[in-house]
Design an enzyme around this catalytic site. Structure first.
Site, PDB file in Angstrom:
ATOM      1  N   ASP A  60       0.847  -1.192   0.000  1.00 53.22           N
ATOM      2  CA  ASP A  60       0.000   0.000   0.000  1.00 53.22           C
ATOM      3  C   ASP A  60       0.881   1.240   0.000  1.00 53.22           C
ATOM      4  OD1 ASP A  60      -1.933   1.921   0.270  1.00 53.22           O
ATOM      5  OD2 ASP A  60      -2.571   1.325   2.275  1.00 53.22           O
ATOM      6  N   ASP A  68     -10.832 -13.250 -18.123  1.00 53.25           N
ATOM      7  CA  ASP A  68     -12.148 -12.628 -17.966  1.00 53.25           C
ATOM      8  C   ASP A  68     -13.207 -13.722 -17.905  1.00 53.25           C
ATOM      9  OD1 ASP A  68     -14.405 -11.052 -17.953  1.00 53.25           O
ATOM     10  OD2 ASP A  68     -14.126 -10.236 -19.966  1.00 53.25           O
TER      11      ASP A  68
END
Length: 282
Positions: free
Chosen positions: A38, A170
């Site tokens: 992060d 996908d």
């Protein structure tokens, strides 16, 4: 593997405990050897002790996370959570709080604990660091342009955004396909189903490579609906009138961009809980 609803609840519970300032409670959501990155592009921290050192200053600064809707995947582990994060330095007045739009890509283990959390946000996504960053904006624009060219039915134009080395999944958890011809077949099916995509929140990574966008998509039930059901990617009942029915899919698309400015990686995060049948008259 934790169910999609369980993974989504873990992501939302993380925000609730952060907002309550419960450091120990937050840490208990993570596996002992969990990894946090992060923002994406910085060095990871590993283990609960390192997580505590990283999270404690934000909690002292009364960090508040306003989550969006979570998105699942078909890999049995992933969940993506967009959020708006506000935080100040410890003791700073409210008017000096910063606001950042983020996208967390989270992996949840079989024990229901977070194994990895990778948080994507760029300097263009935060009031703390806001400054011109053409590379970030270019990546975010590529993600949005994908949606526009799908809506235009422009398969050839879509392929121009992509590298010949493209690898795409996908949804995440199905199968990885490679190359422009595989992408052409995938996009042609989408266009043939009258897919319409609306791009939402778009963020960049600070790794010089990634961007992510939330997408609301609709498509005709035929011809893709039965194929999705056959591959267990959709668990909806068959519509009364399949020729008029529409499918709605809420997903997050993560792209990686190569040195030539072309997309060479694409992952679409959506699960069965992110798919719905829509009323065509609505």
């Amino acid at each position: 593997m934790p169910a999609e609803t369980v993974r989504k609840e873990v992501a939302l519970e993380y925000c609730r405990r952060v907002n309550a300032g419960e450091l120990e409670g937050v840490l208990q959501l993570f596996a002992p050897d969990a990894l946090l990155v992060d923002p994406l592009g910085t060095e990871p921290v590993v283990g609960r002790a390192a997580l505590a050192a990283r999270l404690a200053p934000a909690l002292r600064g009364a960090v508040h996370e306003e989550p969006g809707r979570p998105y699942a995947a078909h890999d049995g582990t992933s969940v993506v959570l967009p959020a708006t994060v506000t935080v100040g330095a410890p003791g700073a007045p409210p008017q000096r709080r910063g606001r950042t739009r983020v996208m967390g890509v989270i992996e949840v283990g079989e024990d229901g604990l977070i194994r990895e959390m990778r948080v994507m946000w760029g300097v263009t996504d935060s009031s703390w660091t806001a400054r011109p960053a053409p590379d970030e904006e270019r990546r975010k624009e590529l993600a949005r342009e994908h949606c526009l060219r799908i809506n235009d039915g422009d398969v050839d134009g879509l392929l121009k955004l992509y590298s010949p080395r493209i690898r795409f999944e996908d949804p995440v958890g199905s199968w990885t396909r490679t190359g422009l011809e595989a992408l052409r077949a995938h996009a042609t099916m989408a266009v043939g189903s009258n897919v319409r995509e609306t791009a939402g929140l778009t963020v960049a990574g600070q790794d010089g490579r990634h961007a992510a966008v939330t997408v609301s998509a609709t498509m005709d039930y035929l011809p893709s609906g039965p194929l999705l059901a056959r591959h267990h990617l959709m668990t909806l009942p068959a519509p009364a009138d399949p020729h008029r029915a529409l499918i709605g899919i809420e997903y997050v698309m993560v792209i990686g961009v190569d040195a030539d400015g072309l997309i060479d990686e694409m992952r679409a995060y959506w699960g069965a809980t992110d798919v719905s049948l829509l009323d065509p008259a609505a």
